[in-house]
Design a protein around this motif. Sequence first.
Motif, PDB file in Angstrom:
ATOM      1  N   ARG A  13      13.135 -52.538  25.068  1.00  0.00           N
ATOM      2  CA  ARG A  13      14.117 -52.988  24.078  1.00  0.00           C
ATOM      3  C   ARG A  13      14.716 -54.344  24.447  1.00  0.00           C
ATOM      4  NH1 ARG A  13      17.078 -47.520  24.608  1.00  0.00           N
ATOM      5  NH2 ARG A  13      18.182 -48.942  25.968  1.00  0.00           N
TER       6      ARG A  13
ATOM      7  N   ALA B  90      23.729 -45.171  32.501  1.00  0.00           N
ATOM      8  CA  ALA B  90      23.642 -44.121  33.516  1.00  0.00           C
ATOM      9  C   ALA B  90      24.330 -44.593  34.795  1.00  0.00           C
ATOM     10  CB  ALA B  90      22.185 -43.773  33.766  1.00  0.00           C
TER      11      ALA B  90
ATOM     12  N   TYR C 247      18.645 -43.163  25.071  1.00  0.00           N
ATOM     13  CA  TYR C 247      17.371 -42.530  25.466  1.00  0.00           C
ATOM     14  C   TYR C 247      17.642 -41.735  26.738  1.00  0.00           C
ATOM     15  CZ  TYR C 247      13.342 -43.319  28.727  1.00  0.00           C
ATOM     16  OH  TYR C 247      12.381 -43.225  29.693  1.00  0.00           O
TER      17      TYR C 247
ATOM     18  N   LEU D 207      25.609 -38.406  26.645  1.00  0.00           N
ATOM     19  CA  LEU D 207      24.688 -38.745  27.737  1.00  0.00           C
ATOM     20  C   LEU D 207      25.212 -38.161  29.055  1.00  0.00           C
ATOM     21  CD1 LEU D 207      22.399 -40.576  29.055  1.00  0.00           C
ATOM     22  CD2 LEU D 207      24.131 -42.373  29.179  1.00  0.00           C
TER      23      LEU D 207
ATOM     24  N   SER E  85       9.627 -49.650  32.809  1.00  0.00           N
ATOM     25  CA  SER E  85      10.904 -48.933  32.717  1.00  0.00           C
ATOM     26  C   SER E  85      11.168 -48.742  31.229  1.00  0.00           C
ATOM     27  CB  SER E  85      11.995 -49.789  33.360  1.00  0.00           C
ATOM     28  OG  SER E  85      13.266 -49.277  33.048  1.00  0.00           O
ATOM     29  N   GLY E  86      11.365 -47.505  30.805  1.00  0.00           N
ATOM     30  CA  GLY E  86      11.451 -47.203  29.372  1.00  0.00           C
ATOM     31  C   GLY E  86      12.305 -48.178  28.583  1.00  0.00           C
TER      32      GLY E  86
ATOM     33  N   HIS F 154      16.208 -38.333  33.848  1.00  0.00           N
ATOM     34  CA  HIS F 154      15.315 -38.044  32.713  1.00  0.00           C
ATOM     35  C   HIS F 154      14.582 -36.725  32.947  1.00  0.00           C
ATOM     36  CE1 HIS F 154      15.602 -41.783  30.467  1.00  0.00           C
ATOM     37  NE2 HIS F 154      15.414 -42.494  31.560  1.00  0.00           N
TER      38      HIS F 154
HETATM   39  O1  PMV Z   1      14.945 -47.136  31.188  1.00  0.00           O
HETATM   40  P1  PMV Z   1      15.526 -46.151  32.127  1.00  0.00           P
HETATM   41  O2  PMV Z   1      14.524 -45.156  32.605  1.00  0.00           O
HETATM   42  O3  PMV Z   1      16.278 -46.803  33.257  1.00  0.00           O
HETATM   43  O4  PMV Z   1      16.603 -45.237  31.334  1.00  0.00           O
HETATM   44  C1  PMV Z   1      17.743 -45.772  30.758  1.00  0.00           C
HETATM   45  C2  PMV Z   1      18.570 -44.730  30.172  1.00  0.00           C
HETATM   46  C3  PMV Z   1      19.955 -45.143  29.672  1.00  0.00           C
HETATM   47  O5  PMV Z   1      20.314 -46.431  30.098  1.00  0.00           O
HETATM   48  C4  PMV Z   1      20.978 -44.167  30.215  1.00  0.00           C
HETATM   49  C5  PMV Z   1      20.021 -45.060  28.142  1.00  0.00           C
HETATM   50  C6  PMV Z   1      19.288 -46.119  27.389  1.00  0.00           C
HETATM   51  O6  PMV Z   1      18.831 -45.803  26.286  1.00  0.00           O
HETATM   52  O7  PMV Z   1      19.225 -47.274  27.850  1.00  0.00           O
END
Ligand code: PMV
Length: 361
Positions: free
Chosen positions: A169, A314, A33, A272, A164-165, A226
């Motif tokens: 999951r 990331a 993502y 990525l 946090s997106g 992002h």
């Molecule tokens: O959830 P965030 O905003 O910290 O974004 C995570 C993004 C990645 O770890 C790079 C990819 C992912 O899908 O987890």
Amino acid sequence: MTAQEFTPKAYSNTTESGKVTWESPSNIALVKYWGKKKDQIPENPSISFTLNNCKTITTLTFSKKENSSDFEFDVFLDGEKKDDFKPKIQTFFERIELYLPFLKHYKFKIETKNTFPHSSGIASSASGMSALALCLMSVEEELGVDHLDDYFYKKASFLARLGSGSACRSIEGDLIVWGQTEAIEGSTELFGVKYPYKVHENFKDYQDTILLVDKGEKQVSSSVGHNLMYNHPYANNRFQQAHDNLEKLKPILESGNLNDFTALIESEALTLHAMMMTSMPYFILMKPNTLEIINKIWGFREETGLNISFTLDAGANVHVLYPKNESSEILEFIKNELVVYCQNGHYICDQIGFGAKQLTM
Ligand code: PMV
């Protein structure tokens, strides 16, 4: 489902106080993502392995208060008060208040700890936000909302996403999809869902050894990253590629084809980072040792034919992925050849996990 369905009816209990504890794991994305719309809606679908050992354990103590004009909470990490965590939680509470209208009526003490070192460069936002979302769901239950399991986990994931997106999951396991895509029936932007198709034995007990290359603060945060996908010259192709990769992953997961799995996930990891390098402003989160490790992995794979692969999140750390039945040779290789590239020789052995658990303390 729509977001409105997560707005509760009136609460039947007026619980004065209580305490709940949840532990929630981290996760590692296979299809990444990167790029979001308003309200943490992802620009593209993603899929991750839920982890087992990298977890956050959060205890939420709550007590009714007189005045309900504002949020009131304190945060502690490993017993130490952390006022610098408060702005992120304040924003989280503001985003979720509509779905948890009790938030301003209680005072909260949030006590949290991670099973991985705080300064390991492993993001604790996925495990931390999912643990907190689950604690808040348990409070809502104590206020008299009788959730069915399915709704409980969906709403917990929905709330975690607003923190946090990728946290959405982390609620369940072992493979979770987030973001609407034709490739996966039932997928949605609102919360993570279990991968609904057949998964080959080869992926059971998959191992993830996390090599801690750089434990420092990242130079560019995920949220800034992002946002740099807005007006990014390759954004639309990248978003389409994520849909295509989810479609391609289905026969791979079903047949257990580890060569194709490796090609897909390594390409995702490098894509990525390519997005980061081609945004404006551009940035690089990999370190020289990240590349040293990748090259060593490629050499070892070529030489031995073993199914060792890598992915990145990331940051500079490398997640080394491999099937459990190849563990002994691969771990030996990791210890002998890769650990030297880790900061202070630090690495974490993890594997696929099955999601968060409520603890009785
Ligand atoms: O959830 P965030 O905003 O910290 O974004 C995570 C993004 C990645 O770890 C790079 C990819 C992912 O899908 O987890």
